[in-house]
Write an enzyme that holds these catalytic residues in place. Structure first.
Site, PDB file in Angstrom:
ATOM      1  N   GLY A  71       0.796  -1.218   0.000  1.00 35.46           N
ATOM      2  CA  GLY A  71       0.000   0.000   0.000  1.00 35.46           C
ATOM      3  C   GLY A  71       0.826   1.264   0.000  1.00 35.46           C
ATOM      4  O   GLY A  71       0.402   2.294  -0.527  1.00 35.46           O
TER       5      GLY A  71
ATOM      6  N   ASP B  35      -1.019  -5.353  -6.210  1.00 32.15           N
ATOM      7  CA  ASP B  35      -2.087  -4.423  -6.578  1.00 32.15           C
ATOM      8  C   ASP B  35      -1.599  -2.978  -6.497  1.00 32.15           C
ATOM      9  O   ASP B  35      -0.481  -2.691  -6.881  1.00 32.15           O
ATOM     10  CB  ASP B  35      -3.304  -4.663  -5.686  1.00 32.15           C
ATOM     11  CG  ASP B  35      -3.041  -4.374  -4.216  1.00 32.15           C
ATOM     12  OD1 ASP B  35      -1.880  -4.520  -3.775  1.00 32.15           O
ATOM     13  OD2 ASP B  35      -3.987  -3.994  -3.486  1.00 32.15           O
TER      14      ASP B  35
END
Length: 508
Positions: free
Chosen positions: A168, A199
Site C-alpha cells: 500500500g 495491486d
C-alpha cells in the site's frame, strides 16, 4: 493577498513565522472537499471519517505553499487502513482547489513511509464470512480511489520513500511525479508471499519497468534497497535522508506564477530536488547491483515476455544447473534461490500475478484500478489470503502457509480466469479532465527519473555514436541529472558491442 504579503515579508528578511502544529485530520463535511468528494460521500463507500477511526493516524501541516501528509502509525510501520484513507482523500481534494497550496509531500513517521495495507486486520475481517469479506472489498475500493487520485493529481506531489515502502505504501508513492529514495529505502511488492497479488497499480507500473524487472519483483516479492530503488526507475531521485528536512524547507519557499502550467511547476521542483542530491554511493554502480550486470541479464532471460510460469521455472532450472560453464557463480546461486522462492509462494497468487502483468501492460491508469478491484475482491473470498497473512503476520511464532491448491500444477486456467471475470464497478473520484491526465497509458511525468532503457537503445539505434557520445547526450538532455551517466553506461555495457572504431552496435 495573504500569499503576496508573506512573500514580501520573506524577501525583506522578516523572521519566518514558525509553521503551525500538525493538524488533526478531522474532515467530516464533504462539502469542504468540493463536488467530487460530495458525490463520493453519498456513495456506498463513504469518504468522511467513521466511528472508530483513529484520531491522529495521519497528520497534516501547512508551511507557506507546502502541504505535508505524515502517516503516523509508527508502531504499525504506518500500514494503511480505511481511517487513514478517509482523511487523506478529502484533504488532497481540498488542496487541489487551493491557490495557496503549491506542493504536496507525503512522508512517514518512524522507519517506514508505509509498509503496506493493514492486511492483518483484513484477514481477521475475512474470517467473519461474507459480511467481513465485503468490508475488506470496500477497503480496497477506498484505497484504489486514493491511488488513482494521486496518479491523476493536478498539483505537484512528492513522496519521501525514506524507509520501508511496500504494498500500500507503493500505491501512495509510485504514481507520483517525484519519488525520493534514500539509503534507508526498502522497496518490495510482497503480495505473493501472503496469498494476494501485486495491486495498488502494480498492473500498470510493473510491466512498464525496464526489461523484466517488474515481473521478477512481482512473482518473487524480492526487495530492492537504497540506491538500487533509484537505479531501477522506481524512484526518480536519490538523496541522503539527512537532506530531506532542508529540502522540505526549500519546497515551502517556492513561488509560482498563477499562469505557470503544471509542467513548468514540475520542472522547477525537479531542479530544486536535484540541488540537494549529494551523489550516489561510489560502491553501488548499477552494473554491480541486481538491476544491472550479470544478474539483470539473467532476470531478462528467465522472465522474458510471453513466458509461462513453467517456462520461467525451466529457465531458472537451466541456469541453476549451469555451474562450471560460462555462467557466473552469482547467477547460478541467484537462479537456485529464485526458483525455490517462487515455488514457496502462493501458487494461485503466482499464476494470477503473471497474467495480471501480461494484461496490465495494455491497461490505462483508470482501467488498472477498476480491474484490480475485481481481482482483489476475488482474493478476499479465496482461502490463501487469510492463510498467508495469518502464517506470516498473525501466528506467533510464524508458521508455514498451507496453500490451496498447494502447487502450481493444481491451479487450472479456469481458476485463474475466475479472478478476471466480472465487469468492473469501481467508481473513481477523478473522472473529469483530459484523457492524458486521468486515463493515460504511460506516465506523463516519466522524464523526472533516469532515462529508460528503450530511450537509450532507441537513441543508439538511430545514431552512430560512441559510449561517450551517448552518455553526453543523455546527461545534457537531463540537465546534468545525478545518476544519468552511470545508468546509460550500465545499459549500453549490457546491450551494446563496441566496434574497433569505438561506435556502438546493439546486440541482437
Amino acid at each position: 493577498m495573504l500569499l503576496q504579503t508573506c512573500c514580501r515579508r520573506f524577501a525583506a528578511g522578516t523572521p519566518r513565522v514558525p509553521s503551525a502544529m500538525p493538524l488533526r485530520a478531522k474532515i467530516t463535511n464533504p462539502a469542504m472537499a468540493g463536488p467530487t468528494a460530495a458525490r463520493a460521500y453519498s456513495s456506498s463507500i463513504p469518504i468522511s471519517e467513521q466511528p472508530g477511526d483513529e484520531p491522529n493516524d495521519v497528520l497534516f501541516n501547512s508551511n507557506y505553499g507546502l502541504r505535508t501528509i505524515t502517516l503516523n502509525r509508527p508502531q504499525k510501520l504506518n500500514s494503511l487502513n480505511g481511517s487513514m484513507a478517509r482523511k487523506i482523500i478529502p484533504r488532497l481534494q481540498e488542496w487541489s482547489k487551493s491557490q495557496l497550496a503549491n506542493v504536496v509531500v507525503v512522508k512517514g513517521e518512524g522507519r517506514a513511509l508505509c509498509a503496506g495495507g493493514d492486511v492483518a486486520a483484513l484477514a481477521l475481517q475475512n474470517k467473519e464470512g461474507p459480511e467481513g469479506q465485503q468490508k475488506s472489498k470496500d477497503y480496497f475500493a477506498l484505497e484504489y480511489k486514493l491511488d488513482h487520485l494521486i496518479a491523476s493529481y493536478t498539483k505537484p506531489y512528492i513522496a519521501y520513500m525514506d524507509g520501508i515502502t511496500m504494498g500500500g505504501g507503493v500505491g501512495l508513492s509510485l504514481h507520483a511525479p517525484f519519488r525520493i529514495a534514500t539509503e534507508k529505502t526498502v522497496f518490495a511488492m510482497p503480495e505473493t508471499n501472503i496469498g494476494f497479488f501485486p495491486d495498488v497499480g502494480g498492473s500498470f507500473f510493473l510491466p512498464r519497468m525496464d526489461g523484466q524487472m517488474g515481473t521478477y519483483l512481482a512473482l518473487t516479492s524480492e526487495q530492492l534497497k537504497g540506491v538500487d530503488v533509484f537505479w531501477s526507475g522506481i524512484a526518480t531521485h536519490y538523496l541522503h535522508s539527512s537532506s530531506l528536512p532542508d529540502l522540505e524547507t526549500r519546497l515551502a519557499e517556492l513561488q509560482f506564477k498563477d499562469y505557470d502550467s503544471l509542467q513548468q511547476r514540475l520542472q522547477v521542483i525537479n531542479s530544486t530536488i536535484e540541488e540537494f542530491c549529494t551523489g550516489v554511493p561510489h560502491d553501488r554502480h548499477p552494473s554491480n547491483s541486481m538491476v544491472g550486470g550479470d544478474l539483470r541479464v539473467a532476470i531478462d532471460y528467465a522472465f522474458q515476455n510471453n513466458s509461462t510460469i513453467d517456462q520461467i521455472l525451466e529457465a531458472l532450472q537451466g541456469l541453476a544447473e549451469s555451474e562450471g560453464s560460462a555462467t557466473p557463480p552469482s547467477v547460478v546461486e541467484w537462479a537456485t534461490k529464485t526458483r525455490k522462492t517462487i515455488l514457496q509462494r502462493s501458487p494461485t497468487s503466482v499464476r494470477v500475478a503473471l497474467r495480471q502483468l501480461r494484461e496490465g501492460a495494455t491497461w490505462d491508469i483508470a482501467e488498472t484500478f477498476r480491474k484490480e478491484h475485481v481481482i482483489a475482491s476475488r482474493f478476499m473470498e479465496h482461502p490463501d489470503f487469510v492463510e498467508g497473512v495469518s502464517a506470516l503476520l498473525i501466528n506467533k511464532p510464524k508458521t508455514t502457509p498451507q496453500w490451496k491448491p498447494k502447487s502450481l500444477d493444481k491451479v487450472t486456467d479456469a481458476d485463474v480466469d475466475a479472478f478476471f471475470a466480472g465487469q468492473p464497478s469501481l467508481e473513481l473520484l477523478n473522472t473529469e479532465g483530459k484523457a492524458d491526465t486521468i486515463r493515460y497509458k504511460d506516465y506523463p511525468h516519466a522524464w523526472t527519473g533516469l532515462p529508460r532503457e528503450r530511450e537509450v537503445l532507441g537513441h543508439v539505434n538511430r545514431n552512430r555514436c560512441t559510449m561517450q557520445e551517448a552518455v553526453e547526450f543523455f546527461v545534457q538532455h537531463s540537465g546534468g541529472k545525478q545518476g544519468v551517466k552511470e545508468k546509460v553506461e550500465e545499459i549500453l555495457g549490457r546491450k551494446a558491442d563496441v566496434s574497433e572504431s569505438g561506435t556502438l552496435t546493439l546486440k541482437r
